[in-house]
Design an enzyme around this catalytic site. Structure first.
Site, PDB file in Angstrom:
ATOM      1  N   GLU A 194       0.834  -1.216   0.000  1.00 58.90           N
ATOM      2  CA  GLU A 194       0.000   0.000   0.000  1.00 58.90           C
ATOM      3  C   GLU A 194       0.862   1.257   0.000  1.00 58.90           C
ATOM      4  O   GLU A 194       0.556   2.230  -0.680  1.00 58.90           O
ATOM      5  CB  GLU A 194      -0.938  -0.003   1.209  1.00 58.90           C
ATOM      6  CG  GLU A 194      -1.958  -1.123   1.204  1.00 58.90           C
ATOM      7  CD  GLU A 194      -2.801  -1.146  -0.055  1.00 58.90           C
ATOM      8  OE1 GLU A 194      -3.014  -0.092  -0.649  1.00 58.90           O
ATOM      9  OE2 GLU A 194      -3.211  -2.241  -0.461  1.00 58.90           O
ATOM     10  N   HIS A 235       2.029   2.075  -3.379  1.00 55.12           N
ATOM     11  CA  HIS A 235       1.015   2.787  -4.174  1.00 55.12           C
ATOM     12  C   HIS A 235       1.067   4.279  -3.880  1.00 55.12           C
ATOM     13  O   HIS A 235       0.938   5.108  -4.782  1.00 55.12           O
ATOM     14  CB  HIS A 235      -0.384   2.269  -3.844  1.00 55.12           C
ATOM     15  CG  HIS A 235      -0.738   1.014  -4.578  1.00 55.12           C
ATOM     16  ND1 HIS A 235      -0.489   0.842  -5.915  1.00 55.12           N
ATOM     17  CD2 HIS A 235      -1.338  -0.119  -4.164  1.00 55.12           C
ATOM     18  CE1 HIS A 235      -0.922  -0.364  -6.290  1.00 55.12           C
ATOM     19  NE2 HIS A 235      -1.425  -0.967  -5.233  1.00 55.12           N
TER      20      HIS A 235
END
Lengths: 515, 181
Positions: free
Chosen positions: A160, A163
């Site tokens: 995450e 990202h």
């Protein structure tokens, strides 16, 4: 890392440029159609005026979308929070999650770890929100938190964070906004076509038979309309292709950051097994995840649209035998997918950047890695997903010595609670801490509150609620189940495991001493 | 004439670009080092709390506790990359011993504040490890840049030296300080 971001940005910008151009063309077609509805083709300068109008219409759309894009780049909000039922993950209660996020932020060189949120849901998922590392958040479902050990959680969080570092959410949001605009224009176009043909009140009907070069014009209009109808699909196709690359890339970065690809691989395995078994339970939530306008869902099972098939991702990660670097991911990708990964940053692929594995650090009392579906099912049965939801909803937990776990709802106001099974009194440390902190106007350290209250309780042995004459004493007869009849006539059950010194009658709340 | 000017201009821009990149990378290394420092300090701050919590349960382990306190004092006062690495190695060994002894005290293991401390401690170990990883990654990046043509020309002319990795000297520290319970 910098090159990675740059490369990503370039690709995104090219895509966004294409999407923008497609949008402008659709805007032009719509403007053109409008003009033809309301103007007589026989007036002088009709063709030029029509083109001018269509161009300026497209320009206005372009400006609007440009403003929207700028707003997204400058938006400081991480907007999805209100839509999903997100609970902020308290630093003390969810120390593991917060710690793992801090650890991975350090590994990625992000100065301030993003805040953590809990999504109360049995589904296994995680999301990253926000536009850049200074302005972002990470959310994981309670199900994921309950079933993942530290190594797996690190893998997921690192994915995450990648990202966020790659600005994927930002790109996603701009792309969606453009797509939304195109869809809106297309719907507008289709609707006006529909109403135009229904009312028949346009100049078009008369123009097609008389106007010069009208056949060509008609072909142009029809082509334009077909283009407009297909435009959203075109944008989606490019977007999906890039979005999948971004998932692989985030996996590669996760492996590099954690130096332990098996962690993410195992987390993905759990997620892969879970969506099958939890689909029915959580259809609504997981469906809303996949279509969120903000943020990014780490996976969905079979790889619809934005995400590659999860088993491919697992196979690649498991294939990274030699090391955890980008070059190792590239090698594994090429082996598994049978074609070359062309989205990796070239300079990071030099053998100078070798990154050996580190050892697993799984602690003994954490959920284990799994290989099979059976192991997964066993793990789910023993997981504490609901407790994690309760924790996020400000429930308190007390482990009583008699073996049961007392769950205390936030509405409970008293500072102590009686174990429903054995009658032991428990001081609610967390409530006490808050109450004392309010009273003293300063924070009270964990552990200190109990000491303070112990003194208070021991200095005041008397029970203010009941006078002595009300008191009842019961002498235990044996070690088995026993029943006491209270003065008020109510019955109290004593279990064989009971070791407390008193019980309360459930009917009149009288205190009954046990000796 | 104009062509020569353009070439010179491009060369200057290129030079400036590489120079700035090198400076940026060197600053990144400095940041990474300060992050290691922050995390080491975090661990030093946790240890008194740990001792305080453990003390009540472990009257018979005086020596172990004193070892930890002494190792901590040494680590707090250590300076320089090598000195710090060595002192932290000793501290790790002492802590490992302490946490191994904890196994014999079930009451202590059930203590809530000890569990909290343990989580913080093992997270701090991880943070130190990841901070070191980031530091070494940054050094690797920088050193590659200093060595590789053509940036090595600029690096050597502007006196950019290769940086030193944060290597582990102590064998005890090589096995990542595992906190097992």
């Amino acid at each position: 890392m910098e090159e990675l971001i740059r490369k990503n940005k370039q690709k995104s910008l090219v895509l966004l440029f294409f999407a923008f151009v497609i949008m402008l063309v659709v805007g032009y077609v719509l403007g053109d159609l409008f003009y033809s509805y309301f103007h007589n083709p026989r007036v002088p300068n009709y063709a030029q005026d029509r083109m001018k109008f269509a161009l300026s219409f497209a320009a206005v759309i372009g400006v609007i979308q440009a403003i929207r894009t700028v707003l997204i780049f400058h938006s400081k909000s991480v907007g999805l929070f209100k839509m999903l039922n997100l609970k902020p993950a308290d630093k003390d209660k969810f120390s593991k999650l917060n710690n793992v996020i801090a650890e991975m932020s350090i590994a990625a060189g992000i100065p301030e770890p993003p805040p953590a949120y809990i999504i109360p849901s049995p589904a296994l998922n995680a999301m990253a929100f926000g536009t850049d590392p200074e302005n972002c958040a990470i959310a994981v479902t309670s199900g994921l938190l309950a079933i993942c050990n530290r190594d797996e959680l690190q893998g997921v969080i690192a994915h995450e964070l990648s990202h966020i570092i790659n600005r994927d959410s930002l790109f996603l949001e701009v792309c969606r906004s453009t797509l939304g605009m195109v869809v809106m224009l297309r719907d507008f176009l289709l609707r006006s076509l529909y109403w135009g043909s229904m009312s028949g009140a346009s100049y078009r009907g008369s123009s097609s038979s008389k106007g010069k070069g009208s056949a060509l014009n008609l072909v142009f209009v029809v082509l334009g309309i077909i283009f407009a109808i297909l435009a959203p699909v075109m944008i989606q196709i490019i977007y999906f292709a890039l979005s999948r690359e971004r998932e692989y890339l985030a996996d590669a970065e996760s492996a590099h950051l954690t130096r332990y690809p098996p962690g993410l691989a195992s987390a993905l395995t759990k997620i892969a097994y879970s969506t099958h078994s939890m689909d029915d339970v959580d259809k609504v939530t997981s469906a809303s995840f996949i279509d969120q306008p903000y943020g990014d869902v780490i996976v969905n099972n079979k790889g619809s649209g934005t995400h590659p098939p999860i088993w491919n991702r697992i196979r690649i990660l498991k294939n990274m035998a030699g090391g955890a670097g980008f070059i190792d991911y590239q090698k594994a990708y090429n082996e598994v997918m049978q074609h070359k990964a062309d989205f990796m940053p070239e300079s990071m692929l030099s053998s100078k950047f070798n990154a050996p594995f580190r050892g697993a650090e799984s602690l003994t009392d954490e959920p284990a890695f799994i290989e099979s579906k059976e192991q997964f099912n066993a793990l789910v049965e023993n997981s504490r997903g609901e407790d994690i939801v309760r924790l996020s909803e400000d429930y308190g937990f007390i482990n009583c010595e008699c073996g049961i776990k007392i769950k205390i709802p936030p509405e409970y106001k008293k500072l102590e609670i009686k174990c429903p099974r054995c009658g032991r009194n428990h001081i609610l440390e967390f409530k006490l801490q808050n109450a004392l902190a309010d009273m003293l106007d300063e924070t009270v350290e964990t552990g200190a509150a109990a000491g303070i209250i112990h003194e208070v309780l021991n200095s005041d042995k008397g029970d203010p609620d009941y006078s002595d004459e009300d008191e009842q004493v019961y002498h235990r007869k044996n070690e088995g189940w026993e029943e006491i009849t209270c003065k008020c006539g109510g019955k109290v059950q004593l279990s064989p495991t009971f070791v407390g010194s008193f019980v309360h009658c459930r009917k009149c709340q009288r205190k009954i001493k046990i000796s | 004439m104009i062509i020569i000017l353009v070439i010179v201009l491009v060369a200057i821009l290129y030079f400036v670009g590489i120079y700035n990149a090198l400076v940026r990378m060197r600053n990144q290394i400095k940041n990474a080092w300060s992050q290691i420092d922050v995390q080491l300090k975090r661990r030093h701050d946790l240890i008194p709390n740990l001792i305080e919590t453990v003390k009540g349960y472990m009257q018979h382990e005086r020596e172990t506790l004193e070892n930890v306190i002494a190792a901590r004092a040494k680590a707090v006062n250590a300076s320089g990359v090598a000195g710090k690495a060595e002192a932290e190695g000793y501290l790790n060994t002492a802590l490992d011993k302490l946490l191994a002894v904890v196994e014999n005290y079930p009451n202590l293991k059930a203590d809530q504040s000890f569990a909290t401390l343990q989580e913080e401690l093992s997270s701090t170990e991880n943070r130190i490890a990841f901070a070191r990883q980031y530091f070494n990654d940054s050094v690797l990046n920088f050193n590659n840049r200093v060595e590789i043509f053509p940036s090595n020309l600029i690096a050597s002319s502007m006196n950019f030296q290769k940086e030193v990795y944060f290597e582990i000297k102590d064998a005890a520290e090589k096995e990542a300080p595992q906190v097992k319970f």
